[in-house]
Enzyme design. Structure first.
Site, mmCIF file in Angstrom:
data_model
loop_
_atom_site.group_PDB
_atom_site.id
_atom_site.type_symbol
_atom_site.label_atom_id
_atom_site.label_comp_id
_atom_site.label_asym_id
_atom_site.label_seq_id
_atom_site.Cartn_x
_atom_site.Cartn_y
_atom_site.Cartn_z
ATOM 1 C CG ASN A 169 79.624 -13.379 79.889
ATOM 2 O OD1 ASN A 169 78.927 -14.468 80.196
ATOM 3 N ND2 ASN A 169 80.103 -13.207 78.781
ATOM 4 C CG HIS B 228 80.267 -13.027 71.432
ATOM 5 N ND1 HIS B 228 80.161 -13.969 72.544
ATOM 6 C CD2 HIS B 228 81.322 -12.283 71.687
ATOM 7 C CE1 HIS B 228 80.991 -13.963 73.256
ATOM 8 N NE2 HIS B 228 81.935 -12.758 72.938
ATOM 9 C CD GLU C 177 81.226 -9.919 78.164
ATOM 10 O OE1 GLU C 177 81.825 -9.156 77.424
ATOM 11 O OE2 GLU C 177 81.433 -10.775 78.948
ATOM 12 N NE ARG D 29 77.195 -17.541 75.669
ATOM 13 C CZ ARG D 29 78.059 -16.595 75.899
ATOM 14 N NH1 ARG D 29 79.074 -16.524 76.430
ATOM 15 N NH2 ARG D 29 77.856 -15.238 75.055
ATOM 16 C CE1 TYR E 214 86.630 -14.373 81.444
ATOM 17 C CE2 TYR E 214 84.924 -12.952 81.112
ATOM 18 C CZ TYR E 214 85.401 -14.043 80.659
ATOM 19 O OH TYR E 214 85.138 -14.812 79.400
ATOM 20 C CD GLU F 66 81.927 -14.976 77.707
ATOM 21 O OE1 GLU F 66 82.944 -14.290 78.067
ATOM 22 O OE2 GLU F 66 81.572 -14.742 76.642
HETATM 23 C C1 FCB Z 1 84.450 -11.446 77.368
HETATM 24 C C2 FCB Z 1 84.044 -11.690 76.202
HETATM 25 C C3 FCB Z 1 84.609 -12.930 75.444
HETATM 26 C C4 FCB Z 1 86.077 -12.899 75.982
HETATM 27 C C5 FCB Z 1 86.299 -12.945 77.294
HETATM 28 C C6 FCB Z 1 87.711 -12.661 77.807
HETATM 29 O O1 FCB Z 1 84.269 -9.992 77.540
HETATM 30 O O2 FCB Z 1 82.715 -12.119 76.085
HETATM 31 O O3 FCB Z 1 84.468 -12.839 74.101
HETATM 32 O O4 FCB Z 1 86.788 -11.807 75.009
HETATM 33 O O5 FCB Z 1 85.684 -11.580 77.777
#
Ligand code: FCB
Length: 461
Positions: free
Chosen positions: A299, A121, A166, A77, A301, A361
């Site tokens: 995405n 992006h 995002e 990607r 985290y 992500e």
């Molecule tokens: C996300 C983004 C990516 C990177 C990660 C850590 O928010 O999409 O570009 O910065 O975080």
């Protein structure tokens, strides 16, 4: 050893984005983006760096594709830099920019790697920011021209399209908090921007489908499960609000429910929306935004734990979720919380009945570098990925239609306002020599891909 096997068609990949890796910021006719302007403005990037060179992928793409092939990636990607294709945002096409992506796509296909293209992006052409940026409806219209051009040129070879990465970050970190480009601090404008990002997405979907027959088209959102820090009504309300701000503000309109009424009321109360609601939402817009897509990119985290700031600490109930332990945080200060991925996937499945999901992500920033033998033993990242893959496997077993997983990131790269201080890569990048060294997590990931499975016990090396 027992294995947790993924579905046969499951896709394993890695992700990057144009501004974070390409460099070549003014090469071969590329125009200026808001990230060039932002990073070139003193004080905006923590380590004073820019993406001018980054991983120099613009010049090293051939060796980078070879590395992906060596690692056994099934999909890659990446995003397209809008100002590389249309230096002024619209109008004059820069053939050299298009050629770069055509060569990259061809090399990927030749290597047996599926290209998954994100159109946007965050590197908006600066000219379009000067024309009002995302708070201007005309920018959403111009995005569709850009999407049309790119998909006409690449649509025969690229069959996986992501409109935006995002939109929450673009709208709210770009226009409300100003921590990211274009660095504006205006919540009312950010709300308008969020609508125009979604509108641009909805308009682009049929265009991409038309130009790229048989393609899968979707959008990528960043989502955080939100847990109240205590069972108090105050924390419950803080969690409701944050969930609305980050998750439902995007998911609800994308899945046909319009903007959440509780959030409109909150924003009106805070003076960010007028009494009449959202005058910038025109008739038909919500239908456009709810245009059915083929998948949702997620995405993930970390989770968010919400503690109300509306009442004094003493008035609130004691926390039942403690502050996250620094030993359980990545270098970004984000809590490592794999159950959040499971919870999030289950919620998307039950609340929104989404037909197909990809993790577009997931990954972690840890600074571990090469030892004296040149080996990068990034065990914390390896364990992070192991725990999250396992959570994903659990969700699939519970019926979630998760079709693939893209690790963030293939390379250490320019982490936006944090510059090069944060390293998310499974491949180490030495920024002085541009040498790439696959970390131990990348070696382990190769084995996961090859076996399409994770072990039942935590892997050791
Ligand atoms: C996300 C983004 C990516 C990177 C990660 C850590 O928010 O999409 O570009 O910065 O975080």
């Amino acid at each position: 050893m027992t294995q947790r096997t993924f579905p046969r068609s499951f896709v394993w990949g890695a992700a990057t984005s144009s501004y974070q890796i390409e460099g070549g910021w003014n090469a071969d006719g590329r125009g200026e983006s808001i990230w060039d302007r932002f990073s070139h403005t003193p004080g905006k990037i923590e380590d004073g760096s820019t993406g001018d060179v980054a991983c120099d992928h613009y010049h090293r793409w051939r060796e980078d594709v070879a590395l992906m092939q060596e690692l056994g990636l099934q999909a890659y990607r990446f995003s397209i830099a809008w100002p590389r294709i249309l230096p002024e945002g619209c109008g004059q096409v820069n053939q050299a920019g298009l050629d770069f992506y055509k060569r990259l796509v061809d090399a990927l296909l030749e290597a047996g790697i599926t290209p998954v293209v994100t159109l946007y992006h965050w590197d908006l052409p600066q000219t379009l920011e000067d024309a009002g940026g995302w708070p201007a409806r005309s920018v959403a219209e111009i995005f569709v021209e850009y999407a049309d051009l790119v998909s006409r040129e690449l649509g025969d070879r690229v069959k996986h399209w992501i409109t935006h990465n995002e939109p929450w970050v673009m709208a709210f970190l770009g226009y409300e908090k100003g921590s990211k480009a274009p660095g504006i601090t205006d919540m009312a404008a950010a709300l308008v921007a969020s609508h125009h990002l979604l509108l641009a997405h909805g308009w682009a979907v049929p265009v991409l489908r038309q130009n790229s027959p048989g393609a899968e088209v979707g959008i990528t959102v960043n989502l955080s499960p939100t847990d109240p820090a205590s069972p108090s009504q105050y924390d419950a309300d803080a969690a409701r609000h944050f969930d609305g701000y980050m998750n439902r503000w995007f998911l609800d309109p994308l899945y046909g429910r319009g903007y959440p009424a509780d959030m409109i009321a909150d924003y009106q109360q805070d003076g960010y929306l007028p009494a009449e609601g959202m005058p910038f939402v025109q008739q038909g817009d919500l239908d456009v935004i709810a245009t059915p897509t083929d998948f949702l990119g997620v995405n993930y985290y970390s989770r968010a734990v919400l503690r109300s700031d509306r009442v004094p600490e003493a008035t609130n109930e004691p926390r039942t979720i403690p502050e996250s332990d620094p030993a359980q945080q990545t270098d970004m200060g984000w809590e490592v919380y794999a159950p959040g991925l499971y919870n999030l996937l289950m919620r998307l499945h039950t609340d929104y009945q989404i037909n197909k999901l990809y993790i577009t992500e997931n990954g972690a920033s840890y600074s571990d570098g090469p030892n004296e033998k040149g080996v990068v033993r990034d065990m914390r990242r390896l364990h992070f990925l192991y725990d999250h893959f396992t959570a994903a496997h659990r969700a699939i077993s519970a019926g979630v239609p998760l079709a693939g997983y893209f690790v963030w990131s293939l390379f250490d790269n320019f982490e936006w306002e944090q510059g090069y201080a944060q390293r998310f890569g499974i491949v180490w990048v030495d920024y002085t020599t541009q040498q790439r060294i696959p970390k131990e997590s990348a070696r382990w990931y190769s084995r996961v891909i090859a076996s399409n499975a994770v072990s039942a016990e935590l892997p050791t090396l």
